[in-house]
Write an enzyme that holds these catalytic residues in place. Structure first.
Site, short mmCIF file in Angstrom:
data_model
loop_
_atom_site.label_atom_id
_atom_site.label_comp_id
_atom_site.label_asym_id
_atom_site.label_seq_id
_atom_site.Cartn_x
_atom_site.Cartn_y
_atom_site.Cartn_z
N ASP A 265 0.81 -1.20 0.00
CA ASP A 265 0.00 0.00 0.00
C ASP A 265 0.86 1.27 0.00
OD1 ASP A 265 -2.65 1.37 0.42
OD2 ASP A 265 -1.64 2.01 2.26
N GLU A 301 1.55 -0.08 -4.86
CA GLU A 301 0.58 0.97 -5.17
C GLU A 301 1.32 2.28 -4.98
OE1 GLU A 301 -3.23 3.47 -3.64
OE2 GLU A 301 -1.85 2.46 -2.29
#
Length: 617
Positions: A265, A301
């Site tokens: 993330d 990401e």
């Protein structure tokens, strides 16, 4: 796989070794619980670099324990494998070797085979557990995807959360069923040939139940800032122990749960000015801890369009396998909806910009971003297309909308089908979000279950966030704390039997079957494809491989009459002609009727997409 967690509670046949990093404390006591309360107190032995250890004979799996720092209140183990009473309660010893795996022949999947299906465990089924998700694996596998990508499961406060408020980073969420249930899910997925990728959050922790700074203030540093405050400390004083904590976490998930990869993330918020970067060190350490023939995928990401992430360690990169490339999503969304608020202001949705994005993997390669007010991105034409993960929706792009509506709720089915062909027939690695394949009607909203005061702040903040958007204000934005916000986000799998949803499901299955079977779709090297605009409403994507040529024509609005001999990209190879292989508007898929192909003239009566194959005359 053989793996020993260097921190936390490590049981053996005779007891358990407890080890914790508590650089703030001069004394650490191990508290052993019985009947829900501390019953024994044992002073732990201080070791080098702020660690404390204690071996407890007779304390086996199931033992509940906590730590007291300098006589303070009990605190859960930062490396707890299980929090049965919630993130504020005592930890529980777990034997990671007790589960009987049946996936001994499984080796994961290489990146070139990856088709990701993103799921949120709490909303993927009515029960919202690891075990209930097992009951849907056959449906997911029959679709044609190869990997489920699970949103974060590190334990969080309350019973519902997206997962990005996790605080017990080694403990699978109790609300989903805990450690053994997660192992059952992974084992069952491997039995069906599905890889399991886990979303991990190494850029921040949630605010509620985050006790790390009580153990050591150097877990975080004011030297770097993130959207959540001080950054995790990967490069200043005390950072070695912090780095080791997160490396241990990554190795723990990879080894003890037989996972096949990480979606990492917001890697742009992982701040590290040292060498090697913490991401590169995690990659190398995890790979070293796994068998040499084991495939393990690292996916970032990252909003920066930074190719360094996926360049090899030998090429001064971080060695990750792939990166979410959201420019594709943004261009498609703007092209289909005309939205220009928020970050969509940077994207035109014009066919030449969408074709450029398809040609290069992302659109921004150093141009000025009017939203960010600085240049964004870098060229990545040396990066193989499979290293870019493309989507037309994911949890962020749905859930960070005020009403959590899916793309299929905002555009007509014909445009949605056309976008689906563009996603699944491109050379890039596709990602689907749960229910996308049948155009699920259920939204995916932002939801939490915080204590009252924090919950009030979250609700107020969520509504303030959307106050600047013209379509939303105040109580129109669902309350993240309300149980019905969570309940309304649960998938309704029975929809798939309804004609419109079933037709969409048939389309997705056929598209993924083509992706597996057609040589030109399997060839994904640069130079094997070309994307070009066809006026203001359409574009062409040409694919070649193993002597085969395919042409995808996508029209996003109005009607299209196209002379296929007018441009090189749409002209068939010499001595050949185009025949239709798949048409998004075929009545079989719920469409209005197939496009007309007459010699070199193609007519599409509205939004739609047609895949053509070159055959001999």
């Amino acid at each position: 796989m053989t793996h020993t967690l260097p921190i936390g509670a490590q049981p053996d046949r005779f007891g358990t070794r407890f080890r914790v990093w508590a650089a703030n404390a001069s004394r650490v006591d191990l508290l052993i619980y019985k009947d829900g309360k501390p019953a024994e107190t044992h002073a732990m032995t201080p070791k080098d670099d702020g660690y404390f250890e204690e071996y407890m004979a007779g304390a086996g799996a199931g033992t509940r324990y906590a730590y007291s720092l300098d006589g303070g209140d009990p605190r859960p183990d930062p490396a707890s494998r299980f929090q049965p009473a919630g993130v504020h309660g005592p930890s529980q010893v777990v034997d990671p070797t007790a589960f009987r795996w049946t996936d001994g022949e499984w080796r994961g999947i290489p990146l070139e085979e990856a088709i990701f299906y993103e799921v949120h465990v709490g909303t993927a089924t009515p029960e919202g557990t690891f075990d209930s998700l097992i009951g849907r694996l056959d449906d997911i596998h029959s679709l044609g995807v190869t990997a489920i990508e699970i949103m974060p499961i590190a334990d969080f406060p309350g019973n519902r959360n997206w997962g990005y408020d996790g605080v017990s980073l080694f403990a699978p969420a109790n609300a989903y069923g805990g450690p053994e249930a997660l192992r059952r899910l992974v084992n069952a997925a491997h039995q069906r040939g599905l890889a399991v990728v886990l979303d991990v959050v190494y850029n921040h922790l949630g605010p509620d139940g985050n006790y790390l700074q009580q153990f050591s203030t150097t877990y975080f540093t004011s030297h770097h800032k993130t959207p959540w405050g001080d950054a995790l400390n990967f490069d200043t004083e005390g950072s070695r122990q912090v780095r080791d904590f997160f490396i241990a976490n990554a190795c723990h998930w990879a080894n003890e749960y037989h996972l096949d990869g990480f979606r990492m993330d917001a890697t742009h918020a992982i701040k590290d000015d040292s060498t090697p970067h913490i991401l590169a060190e995690i990659v190398s350490q995890v790979r070293d801890a796994l068998p040499k023939d084991r495939h393990f995928l690292f996916i970032a990401e990252d909003e920066r369009n930074e190719p360094t992430l996926v360049r090899s360690l030998a090429n001064n990169g971080y060695g990750l396998d792939a990166v979410w490339a959201d420019d594709f999503h943004h261009e498609v969304r703007v092209a289909l909806t005309g939205e220009h608020e928020g970050y969509y202001a940077d994207f035109s949705g014009a066919m030449d910009d969408l074709a450029t994005t398809l040609q290069h993997g992302w659109f921004f390669t150093g141009q000025q971003s009017q939203v960010l007010e600085h240049p964004r991105g870098a060229p990545a034409d040396d990066v193989p297309p499979m290293r870019f993960v493309h989507c037309i929706q994911n949890h962020d792009q749905i859930g960070n909308r005020a009403l959590g509506e899916r793309l299929s709720a905002d555009i007509a089915p014909d445009a949605y089908r056309a976008a689906s062909l563009l996603l699944l027939l491109s050379p890039y690695t596709p990602l689907l979000f749960q229910g996308q394949e049948w155009a699920a009607s259920t939204p995916f909203l932002y939801f939490t279950d915080h204590h009252a005061e924090l919950g009030r702040l979250v609700t107020e903040g969520r509504r303030a966030e959307f106050a600047r958007f013209s379509a939303f204000s105040g109580e129109q934005v669902p309350d993240p704390q309300a149980a019905e916000t969570f309940q309304s986000s649960k998938l309704n799998w029975s929809e798939r039997s309804e004609p419109a949803h079933n037709c969409m499901l048939l389309l997705y299955r056929d598209l993924l079957a083509l992706r597996r079977s057609e040589p030109a779709l399997q060839e994904r090297r640069r130079g094997s494809f070309a994307a070009e605009p066809l006026g203001k409403t359409a574009l062409a994507l040409r694919r070649t491989g193993d002597g085969q040529t395919l042409l995808l024509v996508v029209n996003v609005r109005d009607s299209l009459r196209l002379d296929l001999a007018a441009q090189n990209v749409t002209t068939p190879p010499a001595g050949m002609m185009w025949v239709a292989l798949l048409d998004s508007e075929d009545a079989y898929y719920g469409g209005r009727g197939a496009a007309e192909l007459d010699g070199t003239t193609l007519e599409i009566d509205g939004p739609g997409a047609v895949l053509l194959r070159a055959v001999g005359r």
